[in-house]
Design a protein around this motif. Structure first.
Motif, short mmCIF file in Angstrom:
data_model
loop_
_atom_site.label_atom_id
_atom_site.label_comp_id
_atom_site.label_asym_id
_atom_site.label_seq_id
_atom_site.Cartn_x
_atom_site.Cartn_y
_atom_site.Cartn_z
N THR A 192 37.47 44.37 38.95
CA THR A 192 36.89 43.01 38.97
C THR A 192 37.82 42.02 39.68
N ILE A 193 39.12 42.27 39.64
CA ILE A 193 40.03 41.38 40.37
C ILE A 193 39.77 41.50 41.87
N ALA A 195 38.67 30.77 40.80
CA ALA A 195 39.83 31.31 40.08
C ALA A 195 40.40 30.34 39.04
N PHE A 255 32.35 35.14 30.11
CA PHE A 255 33.33 36.20 29.87
C PHE A 255 32.94 37.09 28.70
N SER A 305 36.61 39.75 42.77
CA SER A 305 36.68 38.30 42.86
C SER A 305 37.18 37.88 44.24
N ILE A 330 38.87 46.51 34.96
CA ILE A 330 39.43 45.15 35.06
C ILE A 330 40.06 44.94 36.43
N ALA A 350 38.03 30.17 36.20
CA ALA A 350 38.03 31.40 35.42
C ALA A 350 39.24 31.46 34.51
N ILE A 351 40.39 30.98 34.99
CA ILE A 351 41.60 31.02 34.17
C ILE A 351 41.40 30.16 32.93
N ASN A 406 35.93 40.33 32.94
CA ASN A 406 35.47 40.27 34.32
C ASN A 406 36.15 39.11 35.03
N PHE A 407 37.16 39.43 35.86
CA PHE A 407 37.89 38.37 36.53
C PHE A 407 37.11 37.76 37.68
N PHE A 423 38.85 31.81 30.66
CA PHE A 423 39.46 32.96 30.02
C PHE A 423 40.36 32.51 28.86
#
Lengths: 382, 296
Positions: B99-100, B221, B27, B103, B96, B224-225, B38-39, B228
């Motif tokens: 990037t969602i 996901a 990230f 993903s 942003i 990533a959460i 970057n999601f 993040f």
């Protein structure tokens, strides 16, 4: 006199035959709501492949009542909300005769009343007993009962002199329902649950909670889930040196979990459909022939091993087809009643005996206790 | 609780924490160059692991990992180049949101290229059952690999961003895009480079954690959460802080298990994140002055 009677009969026959002939070309619509992708995809994907294969086979051999089956598959991604909207679509727009699935208990419970109200036969591929208890006349299920799986585990524990156990389950419909069953049935077998924990269905490491259970001096561990964490439990136990027998639910019946668990999976015990050990069954076993034929067809067509989950969809379609044949019509009420009348029907998951008071159809004998040896499923007591 | 058990909780926390940390590093790179989050970083992790698993069927493990890193980096670079050219007026918020979307597209692509099944790379050393003893407690050798890879990556990135011209140019782009452009820094190329680099590190993370976590198309996901969360907890942009925060959060979650039921584990980590955001918005190890400057 005789001539007039003959003419009358002929007229009746013509009248009767006309709607039949008109229906001939029209396919019988059957819906399927399965978690083809998403967290429960390991259930839904083989179920979809199996359903498509079997429908293709039935259609190739002339269909049912001279009509083809049209299978409409919807991918619910394991979400009860999506399952609900697909069920509405299938019932109201497509007007299907029956729905195969959903793959998970949460989804099946979500659409149980919809199907009952819409007079659409539901043949659920999920295990929770709540799906058929209380009974909704139009709702059936094909997998074995959760409670029977728990009984097999506890019986085996008793034979191994295990008294004090730990329980972990995943935080989804299957896990939570299983936890309730386990806590209800364990005392019947004189077992004491020292600790019961719930983990996230997407868990990627369980060493923390296993360490907590290890501290409780349990003699055996039950993991009740259908998620990939089933492979993690075995690995993490070995990694922290937690050496008690590991029991898993019938959700473990997929060789992929054994492969993902590698060496750590050896020794895991679980109740399962005999399909996993079809080639090890004695020659006189009533399901042997059907199981071997399903396995052969599936593995030839999709180049992957058949699992117990695909078999649930196989039975669902087999049962529906048999009921339509017996009823001789696609009248909803008559087909539904025909399913209820099925007795001694040999399926891949067991011998089905449905009745007005039992819409699950299977008993304890539908399970075999299996274990993992050298990365393969074998019968615990050959 | 015995000392041995406490140590075991600690090591369990380190295993989980090292996973959070290695995902969090990715990230920071894009953030350092563009100021965007970057999601799709979690999808780079999955893509890398899946590619390595496929390559491993024909090549030995080190080659498979290297190949996966290269392929994912190339994919990341293409995506970065495409993004900077396709998005008109690439403001931070727009990128942003892009990037969602990215993903979701990448997740679907992984599902279609591979399938829904769970896969895993073999352990780099030992097998599923091996573990390293540590004063009576045990840890899987793979966790040590993940930590080692974290250390090397962080050292490499620190050197790169502080002491090379390209690295400094990348940081300049995040500090002030217009000024960087006026000074002759090719901003677009720097963004492409940052996507390449963070995809490469995402892929490396994916390969390193795959034996422990197993790999499935939709695990990007949740990873990533957590990554993040850890990146914010440490202070955005600082890789070393991300590693420290990752380990801290892992150990904290692990010890929360011995007091609360496991089900509250994530509630504990989110509570910590909220507390940090309220009391130290620049992160545990971030500087208030720097984050105040970045607001403008």
């Amino acid at each position: 006199m005789a001539g007039r009677m003959l003419a009358g009969l002929l007229a009746a026959a013509v009248l009767w035959a006309v709607p039949l002939a008109a229906g001939q070309g029209e396919p019988i619509k059957v819906g399927a709501i399965l978690s083809v992708s998403g967290p429960a995809s390991f259930l839904g994907a083989p179920e979809k492949r199996t359903a498509e294969m079997l429908v293709q086979k039935i259609n190739a051999s002339g269909g049912l009542l001279g009509r083809k089956i049209q299978l409409i598959v919807k991918d619910s991604e394991g979400s009860p909300e999506k399952a609900t909207s697909f069920a509405k679509q299938l019932i109201e727009e497509e007007k299907v005769l029956a729905i195969i699935g959903p793959s998970t208990s949460g989804e099946s419970l979500a659409i149980k009343n919809l199907c009952q109200e819409g007079k659409t036969i539901l043949l659920s591929c999920a295990a929770a007993e709540k799906i058929v208890d209380p009974i909704a006349p139009y709702v059936f299920k094909t997998p074995q009962k959760d409670s029977d799986a728990a009984r097999w585990i506890f019986q085996t524990m008793r034979e191994m002199n295990i008294r004090r156990i730990g329980v972990i389950v995943s935080n989804d419909g299957f896990g939570i329902a299983g936890k309730a069953q386990i806590e209800k049935i364990a005392p019947e077998y004189g077992l004491q649950i020292a600790i019961a924990e719930v983990y996230d269905k997407g868990a990627t490491d369980l060493t923390g909670v296993l360490n907590k259970i290890k501290g409780q001096n349990v003699e055996g561990l039950v993991n009740w889930s259908i998620v990939p964490a089933q492979a993690l439990v075995a690995k993490n136990m070995k990694q922290i040196g937690f050496q008690v027998p590991l029991f898993q639910s019938h959700g473990y019946g997929n060789i992929k979990y054994v492969q993902a668990g590698g060496e750590a999976a050896n020794g895991t015990m679980f109740p399962a459909s005999p399909i996993l050990v079809a080639d090890q069954l004695p020659a006189k076993h009533p399901q042997r022939e059907l199981l071997l034929s399903y396995k052969k067809d599936y593995e030839a067509m999709y180049k992957e091993e058949a699992s117990a989950f695909g078999a649930y969809a196989y039975d669902a379609i087999l049962i529906l087809a048999e009921a339509i044949r017996k009823a001789g019509t696609t009248d909803r009420e008559k087909v539904r009643a025909a399913i209820e009348d099925l007795k001694g029907f040999v399926g891949t998951s067991g011998i089905f005996n449905y009745s007005k008071t039992d819409h699950s159809g299977l008993d304890m004998s539908a399970f075999e206790m299996l274990t993992v040896k050298d990365g393969k499923f074998v019968r615990l007591k050959p | 609780m015995s000392a041995e058990q406490a140590l075991q909780y600690c090591l369990a926390g380190v295993t989980v924490g090292s996973i959070y940390a290695i995902v969090a590093i990715g990230f920071n790179i894009i953030y350092n160059t563009t100021g965007i989050i970057n999601f799709a970083q979690g999808e780079f992790v999955v893509l890398g692991a899946m590619t390595a698993i496929s390559l491993h069927t024909v090549t030995p493990l080190p080659l498979a990992v290297a190949g996966a890193v290269a392929i994912t980096a190339a994919a990341g670079g293409l995506i970065g180049a495409g993004l900077t050219r396709a998005v008109k007026r690439p403001t931070v918020l727009r990128l942003i949101i892009v990037t969602i979307g990215l993903s979701i597209v990448l997740r679907a692509a992984v599902l279609h290229i591979w399938d829904e099944k769970v896969r895993a790379l073999p352990f780099f050393t030992g097998t599923e059952v091996s573990s390293v003893g540590f004063f009576g407690a045990r840890i899987t050798p793979q966790a040590l690999w993940v930590l080692g890879i974290c250390a090397v990556t962080v050292a490499g990135l620190t050197l790169f961003f502080r002491h090379t011209l390209t690295g400094r140019a990348m940081r300049a782009c995040a500090a002030n895009r217009t000024a960087a452009g006026l000074c002759g820094i090719p901003v677009g190329r720097m963004v492409t480079l940052s996507f390449t680099l963070s995809a490469a590190i995402g892929a490396l993370a994916g390969c390193a954690i795959s034996p422990v976590t197993q790999t499935q198309y939709d695990m990007g996901a949740p990873l990533a959460i957590k990554g993040f969360t850890v990146a914010i907890l440490g202070g955005m942009g600082n890789s070393l802080a991300a590693v420290a925060a990752g380990l801290l959060l892992g150990v904290l979650e692990s010890f929360s298990i011995c007091i609360f039921p496991l089900a509250y584990q994530h509630a504990v980590s989110i509570a910590v994140l909220l507390a940090v955001l309220v009391f130290r918005p620049s992160g545990l190890f971030g500087s208030r002055d720097v984050s105040a400057l970045k607001e403008h």
